[in-house]
Write a protein that holds these residues in place. Structure first.
Motif, PDB file in Angstrom:
ATOM      1  N   GLU A 312       0.836  -1.210   0.000  1.00 27.98           N
ATOM      2  CA  GLU A 312       0.000   0.000   0.000  1.00 27.98           C
ATOM      3  C   GLU A 312       0.865   1.253   0.000  1.00 27.98           C
ATOM      4  OE1 GLU A 312      -3.250   0.069  -0.525  1.00 27.98           O
ATOM      5  OE2 GLU A 312      -3.012  -2.102  -0.677  1.00 27.98           O
ATOM      6  N   ALA A 313       1.939   1.212   0.821  1.00 29.72           N
ATOM      7  CA  ALA A 313       2.817   2.382   0.908  1.00 29.72           C
ATOM      8  C   ALA A 313       3.440   2.665  -0.454  1.00 29.72           C
ATOM      9  CB  ALA A 313       3.891   2.140   1.965  1.00 29.72           C
ATOM     10  N   LYS A 314       3.781   1.606  -1.176  1.00 31.16           N
ATOM     11  CA  LYS A 314       4.376   1.783  -2.510  1.00 31.16           C
ATOM     12  C   LYS A 314       3.395   2.488  -3.445  1.00 31.16           C
ATOM     13  CE  LYS A 314       7.990  -1.604  -3.001  1.00 31.16           C
ATOM     14  NZ  LYS A 314       7.999  -3.061  -2.859  1.00 31.16           N
ATOM     15  N   LYS A 315       2.125   2.086  -3.337  1.00 32.23           N
ATOM     16  CA  LYS A 315       1.109   2.704  -4.202  1.00 32.23           C
ATOM     17  C   LYS A 315       0.983   4.201  -3.886  1.00 32.23           C
ATOM     18  CE  LYS A 315      -1.894  -1.292  -4.226  1.00 32.23           C
ATOM     19  NZ  LYS A 315      -3.090  -1.768  -3.562  1.00 32.23           N
ATOM     20  N   VAL A 319       6.108   9.520   1.395  1.00 31.88           N
ATOM     21  CA  VAL A 319       5.347  10.422   2.256  1.00 31.88           C
ATOM     22  C   VAL A 319       6.342  11.193   3.124  1.00 31.88           C
ATOM     23  CG1 VAL A 319       3.255   9.027   2.346  1.00 31.88           C
ATOM     24  CG2 VAL A 319       5.053   8.630   4.020  1.00 31.88           C
ATOM     25  N   ASP A 320       5.879  12.253   3.721  1.00 33.37           N
ATOM     26  CA  ASP A 320       6.790  13.047   4.541  1.00 33.37           C
ATOM     27  C   ASP A 320       6.845  12.541   5.975  1.00 33.37           C
ATOM     28  OD1 ASP A 320       7.386  15.314   2.565  1.00 33.37           O
ATOM     29  OD2 ASP A 320       5.213  15.118   2.502  1.00 33.37           O
ATOM     30  N   PHE A 321       5.697  12.110   6.487  1.00 31.63           N
ATOM     31  CA  PHE A 321       5.643  11.707   7.896  1.00 31.63           C
ATOM     32  C   PHE A 321       4.892  10.389   8.057  1.00 31.63           C
ATOM     33  CE2 PHE A 321       5.722  16.302   7.636  1.00 31.63           C
ATOM     34  CZ  PHE A 321       6.704  16.661   8.549  1.00 31.63           C
ATOM     35  N   ASP A 356       8.741   4.727   2.847  1.00 28.96           N
ATOM     36  CA  ASP A 356       9.655   5.786   2.482  1.00 28.96           C
ATOM     37  C   ASP A 356       9.133   7.096   3.088  1.00 28.96           C
ATOM     38  OD1 ASP A 356      11.568   7.206   1.270  1.00 28.96           O
ATOM     39  OD2 ASP A 356      10.725   7.082  -0.763  1.00 28.96           O
ATOM     40  N   PHE A 357       9.726   7.502   4.201  1.00 27.85           N
ATOM     41  CA  PHE A 357       9.227   8.710   4.858  1.00 27.85           C
ATOM     42  C   PHE A 357      10.403   9.477   5.463  1.00 27.85           C
ATOM     43  CE2 PHE A 357       9.801   7.822   9.385  1.00 27.85           C
ATOM     44  CZ  PHE A 357      10.189   6.499   9.316  1.00 27.85           C
TER      45      PHE A 357
END
Ligand code: XMP
Length: 513
Positions: A312-315, A319-321, A356-357
């Motif tokens: 989900e994060a890949k989609k 993100v910043d935080f 990735d944050f």
């Protein structure tokens, strides 16, 4: 943020967190710090008062924790409790020695009502004692303000310098008027006004989140539990659609829980945020096929969560935080190097590695659990969510003994829902620490109508606990147990026996795992 603060210097006592909680209940902010905290740092924090906690050591033992005597010269009121009181005596040249008789438990104590600390306290009051050493001579400038049959100096003070000390523990409930004494200390000795209010915490946190996040993107793993729900609502109030919440439904939630979470946080709910529900039920059932060992199940469920979240994060992209629902007990425990105490399996590990944050936001890191709940109510989160019972991350996966199958999940969900409904109907829900149904791996013969059955046994569990580290089996009235049993057997297909688990923790655990 709040201006007043009490520092609780921790000398290893088992009630250190409790002291801070009790002070906060007086609407005064308190922080727990290890006794190794540098004096310069203490000064920089500008506390209104300092409390030395209890601890297991003897002050006259050279290896025991002590503090720099210079702390008495910074002009800040000090309250020493138990070991902390002996430390005050020791550092200021009073005398501490092994008591001829140790005191433990409820103790009638005579207090000097002219002391500010004992304002409005009964002259003969009940306190909680737990000590083998005692103060046998007060330091110069101090007077005794309380005693018991066997403890000649149960409290002492030097009001001119605002130093107070009690051999007993005002922070525990067993000290009948302990909360009054702590209140007297923070208000009348330290001069606090009580500016720690949940309403202003919420307001100021929202403001500071806005400043920090700017127009950045924020990601939150939402479980529907109290901490992540309160964190998500705080963020949503602060930054609305800049927040994306990912809710992984692993098919191991309580009955209807996935839909309930969606109803609150999804597009039909009252909050402005992006809500993604990942229906990963089948994926989990496939992974858990044939697996019977509880730790292995936990590992699979945890790892699969990371994989689903990663996808989900890949989609979503970078993100910043990332929001985490860390709360104050976790902060204190890791700060004191006691992180081993935290059950690592209780937290979803590894999440930061797969996203990735740039930075983590932990809006609840200064709150105790009961304060998280207060903040939740302040934010208008429904009560049933705010007062939700603890629920393990791996969910029903560990409340089903042996292999997890879709059918077993259905059985335990239905049985648990009936149990919870009847407990609530009987008005017992608020008084219990935790209660739920588990599914044993046992099948046995029964008879229903004229037919032989060979079905599962459901286990009911209910415990009383204050800290979840120890627990006692709760006494549920028989009529309630009978009703639950008969409903489960009649209504839940696949069950022909219901048992009640009488084990305490230790030696058992709370979960039926
Ligand atoms: P045990 O079973 O160890 O549980 O006596 C103590 C408390 O912790 C809860 N628990 C969990 N909570 N993730 C959680 O967030 C978990 O993996 C987990 N396992 C147990 C349990 O419900 C009880 O309240």
């Amino acid at each position: 943020m709040q201006k007043e603060m009490i520092i609780v210097l921790d000398f290893g006592g088992q009630y250190n967190q409790l002291i801070a909680r009790r002070v906060r209940e007086c609407n005064v902010y308190a922080e727990v710090h290890p006794y190794t905290l540098d004096l310069e740092k203490i000064k920089a924090m500008n506390p209104k008062g300092i409390i030395f906690t209890g601890g297991p050591n003897s002050v006259y033992d050279p290896s025991s924790p002590i503090y720099d005597k210079a702390i008495f010269d910074i002009g800040v009121p000090i309250l020493g409790i138990c070991y902390g009181s002996q430390l005050v005596a020791h550092l200021l040249d009073g005398k501490v020695e092994t008591a001829p008789v140790s005191e433990y438990g409820y103790t009638e104590t005579t207090v000097d009502r002219s002391s500010i600390l004992f304002k409005d306290v009964e002259e003969k009051t009940i306190t909680w004692m737990s000590h083998t050493d005692y103060i046998s001579e007060v330091p110069e400038g101090f007077v005794r303000t309380a005693y018991t049959d066997v403890c000649p100096i149960a409290a002492m003070e030097c009001p001119e310098r605002k130093f107070y000390a009690t051999q007993f523990h005002p922070e525990v409930m067993h000290t009948k008027e302990g909360q009054k004494m702590l209140r007297n200390f923070v208000y009348d000795v330290c001069g606090c006004k009580g500016d720690w209010q949940m309403g202003s915490f919420v307001e100021e946190t929202i403001k500071s989140i806005r400043e920090k996040v700017g127009d950045g993107k924020v990601l939150c793993a939402l479980s529907g539990g109290v901490d992540s729900s309160v964190a998500a609502v705080l963020l949503s109030k602060a930054i609305g659609k800049q927040l994306t919440c990912v809710f992984v439904d692993h098919g191991l939630l309580r009955k209807n829980e996935g839909d309930e979470v969606e109803a609150v946080f999804g597009p039909e709910g009252p909050y402005e945020l992006n809500f993604i529900r990942v229906n990963a039920q089948q994926r989990y059932y496939d992974k858990l096929k044939g697996v019977t060992e509880p730790e292995e199940k936990r590992k699979i469920i945890g790892e699969e969560f990371i994989r689903v979240f990663e996808e989900e994060a890949k989609k979503i992209g970078s993100v910043d935080f990332l929001v985490q629902g860390t709360i104050y007990p976790d902060v204190i425990e890791s700060g004191l190097g006691k992180s081993a105490v935290i059950k690592s399996h209780h937290n979803v590990g590894g999440l930061p590695d797969v996203v990735d944050f740039k930075e983590i936001i932990e809006p609840l890191r200064m709150l105790f659990k009961d304060e998280v709940r207060k903040a939740g109510l302040e934010l208008g989160i429904p009560e049933y969510l705010v007062y939700r019972q603890p629920f393990p991350g791996p969910g029903l996966g560990i409340r089903i003994i042996g292999e997890v199958t879709e059918e077993k999940v259905r059985i335990v969900q239905d049985a648990d829902a009936i149990y919870r409904e009847e407990i609530a109907k009987a008005g017992l829900d608020k008084g219990l620490g935790q209660y739920f149904a588990g599914l044993t791996n046992m099948r046995s013969v029964g008879v229903m109508g004229d037919f032989r059955t060979y079905d599962y046994a459901v286990a009911l569990r209910a415990v009383n606990t204050s800290d979840f580290m120890t627990a006692e089996c709760a006494e549920i009235p028989y009529e309630v147990l009978f009703k639950v049993t008969s409903r489960i057997i009649n209504e839940v297909k696949g069950v022909n026996r219901v048992m009640y688990d009488l084990t305490s923790k230790p030696p058992g655990t709370i979960e039926f795992e």
